[in-house]
Structure formats: structure tokens, C-alpha cells
Design an enzyme around this catalytic site. Structure first.
Site, PDB file in Angstrom:
ATOM      1  N   ARG A  44       0.771  -1.190   0.060  1.00  0.00           N
ATOM      2  CA  ARG A  44      -0.136   0.157  -0.050  1.00  0.00           C
ATOM      3  C   ARG A  44       0.927   1.172  -0.065  1.00  0.00           C
ATOM      4  O   ARG A  44       1.347   1.695   1.040  1.00  0.00           O
ATOM      5  CB  ARG A  44      -0.891   0.048   1.488  1.00  0.00           C
ATOM      6  N   SER A 115     -12.842  -2.151   1.605  1.00  0.00           N
ATOM      7  CA  SER A 115     -13.383  -1.769   3.016  1.00  0.00           C
ATOM      8  C   SER A 115     -14.534  -1.364   3.086  1.00  0.00           C
ATOM      9  O   SER A 115     -15.169  -0.557   2.148  1.00  0.00           O
ATOM     10  CB  SER A 115     -12.245  -0.388   3.107  1.00  0.00           C
ATOM     11  N   LYS A 146      -2.807   5.902   9.134  1.00  0.00           N
ATOM     12  CA  LYS A 146      -3.594   6.405   7.741  1.00  0.00           C
ATOM     13  C   LYS A 146      -3.986   7.792   8.046  1.00  0.00           C
ATOM     14  O   LYS A 146      -4.700   8.078   9.044  1.00  0.00           O
ATOM     15  CB  LYS A 146      -4.854   5.331   7.705  1.00  0.00           C
TER      16      LYS A 146
HETATM   17  N1  3NM Z   1      -7.199   1.013   6.620  1.00  0.00           N
HETATM   18  P1  3NM Z   1      -2.462   0.236  12.102  1.00  0.00           P
HETATM   19  S1  3NM Z   1      -7.088   1.703   9.303  1.00  0.00           S
HETATM   20  C1  3NM Z   1      -4.864   0.979   6.211  1.00  0.00           C
HETATM   21  O1  3NM Z   1     -10.251   1.687   8.648  1.00  0.00           O
HETATM   22  C2  3NM Z   1      -6.028   1.336   7.074  1.00  0.00           C
HETATM   23  O2  3NM Z   1      -9.928   1.065   6.534  1.00  0.00           O
HETATM   24  C3  3NM Z   1      -8.085   1.444   7.593  1.00  0.00           C
HETATM   25  O3  3NM Z   1      -2.770   0.654  10.367  1.00  0.00           O
HETATM   26  C4  3NM Z   1      -9.550   1.467   7.675  1.00  0.00           C
HETATM   27  O4  3NM Z   1      -2.419  -1.209  12.138  1.00  0.00           O
HETATM   28  C5  3NM Z   1      -5.946   1.635   8.326  1.00  0.00           C
HETATM   29  O5  3NM Z   1      -0.929   0.729  12.182  1.00  0.00           O
HETATM   30  C6  3NM Z   1      -4.448   1.852   9.038  1.00  0.00           C
HETATM   31  O6  3NM Z   1      -3.332   0.987  12.766  1.00  0.00           O
HETATM   32  C7  3NM Z   1      -4.003   0.610  10.022  1.00  0.00           C
END
Ligand code: 3NM
Length: 215
Positions: A44, A115, A146
Site C-alpha cells: 500500500r 473496505s 492512515k
Molecule cells: N485502513 P495500523 S485503518 C490502512 O479503517 C488502514 O479502513 C483502515 O494501520 C480502515 O494497524 C488503516 O497501524 C491503518 O493502525 C492501519
């Protein structure tokens, strides 16, 4: 490649923006994560990524060879040309990204992840679900990984979508070693993480703990 829901158990999401813009660090993390037993990888490049398309292809090809050797499915986040260039197994898209029906028409062989944040988005995605293999549901907890992330939905929010979904669900967002067990009783196929692995001081231990959510 056929989709296997058990491949969602521990799903690493990573790009250069998550590791100080250092492509070599992406490679180190992907290799260590595959050695430790992650079951899917998503490449990503987003948010404040500094790589141009040629650099993304070069890094993506290295990730492809590591994941292939480990027999781990590789997804690309919302970049169909990149997914095709590196022969990824699938593509993951968010709401508002390239429509999944469009991707499926152009590249019917690609696995597809979508998503979904809440029941409203699940209902609105109804027509897409026929061509989608799994749903990413979150953010489960607060996350700083994010940009423009939505509000955390908590284990209850994950449950509300996962219990209504006909597709396997991977929870995402803010999932760490010390909170992942809060998701253990939910009807999910696994957990997707960035920082729990990219910022880990022991990737082997972190992956083992994350595997415990659905074991
Ligand atoms: N998508 P971490 S949260 C890429 O809610 C991504 O759709 C999300 O990173 C969503 O594990 C997210 O460090 C970031 O919190 C996840």
C-alpha cells in the site's frame, strides 16, 4: 489464485510511507513477517508516499518474489496498473476508490477486497459483493497510520458489520498485541495491521500474538 478465507488470519499492510520512506525497510519487514507466518500481504503506497510509479513497481516486484517464495497472497491497494505490473494476486479498494465492478471486468482473475466502515456502507456495497472476496472492516481502534481515517468503531462496530456480512471479514485499524484479544470472540477471519508489525521490536512474537485472535 483461489481465495482462501484462512489467508486473512494475519494480514500485513505496508508501504514505504510506513517505514520512513525506506524501500529496504519495507523489504526487511515483509521478509521477517513472512518468516514469522503472516498469511497475506498488502502493498500500500498511499498517503504521503514519495515513490514514483517506476519505484513502486521495482519495490513491488521484490515484495512479489518474497511473498511467492513464502506462498503468501499479495494484494495491492487501489492501483490496478501496479497490481498487474507486479503480478499481484489481488487488489484492495476502499469506498470511493476504483469501483470493484470495473476492476473485475478488466482483471477478472484478481482477488478483491473492499473496505467497509459500517452497516450503511455494507448495504450500499450490496451490488459489489458478488465480485468481492473479503471485506476489510474498521478502524477497529484509533490509528495514526492512515490519513483521513474514519472514527474508530470498536469491537462492537466490527461485530455489527461482520455478523451481517456474507463475506469473510478482516478487522483493521489500531490493532496491536495488547488490544487484539478484544476482537477474539468476533465472527472475523483475521486481523490486518500496519504498525503492530512495522514498529515491532520482535516480528515473530507479534505475529504469534495476532494469530491468537482467530485460533
Ligand atoms: N485502513 P495500523 S485503518 C490502512 O479503517 C488502514 O479502513 C483502515 O494501520 C480502515 O494497524 C488503516 O497501524 C491503518 O493502525 C492501519
Amino acid at each position: 489464485m483461489n481465495f482462501d478465507p484462512t489467508s486473512l488470519m494475519v494480514y500485513l499492510v505496508v508501504g514505504s510511507q510506513n517505514v520512513n520512506d525506506d524501500p529496504n525497510e519495507v523489504i526487511r519487514v515483509v521478509q521477517a513477517a513472512c518468516d514469522a507466518g503472516v498469511t497475506s500481504v498488502q502493498y500500500r503506497e498511499k498517503d504521503h508516499s514519495k515513490l514514483n510509479q517506476a519505484e513502486k513497481v521495482a519495490l513491488g516486484q521484490k515484495i512479489r518474489s518474497i511473498t511467492k517464495a513464502a506462498n503468501v497472497p499479495l494484494y495491492v491497494d487501489d492501483d490496478l496498473p501496479l497490481a498487474l505490473a507486479i503480478q499481484a494476486d489481488g487488489l484492495h479498494v476502499g469506498q470511493g476508490d476504483t469501483p470493484v465492478q470495473e476492476i473485475h471486468q478488466v482483471a477478472p482473475g484478481l482477488l478483491l477486497g473492499l473496505s467497509v466502515h459500517d452497516l450503511k456502507e455494507l448495504a450500499a456495497s450490496e451490488a459489489d459483493l458478488a465480485v468481492v472476496d473479503y471485506l476489510g472492516v474498521g478502524p477497529a481502534f484509533a490509528t495514526t497510520s492512515k490519513e483521513e481515517v474514519k472514527e474508530a468503531i470498536g469491537p462492537k462496530g466490527v461485530f455489527s458489520v461482520a455478523s451481517k456480512s456474507s463475506l469473510p471479514v478482516v478487522a483493521i485499524g489500531g490493532i496491536q498485541e495488547d488490544n487484539c484479544q478484544e476482537l477474539a470472540e468476533l465472527p472475523i477471519a483475521g486481523v490486518a495491521v500496519i504498525s503492530a508489525i512495522t514498529a515491532s521490536d520482535d516480528i515473530q512474537r507479534s505475529v504469534q500474538k495476532l494469530r491468537g485472535v482467530t485460533k
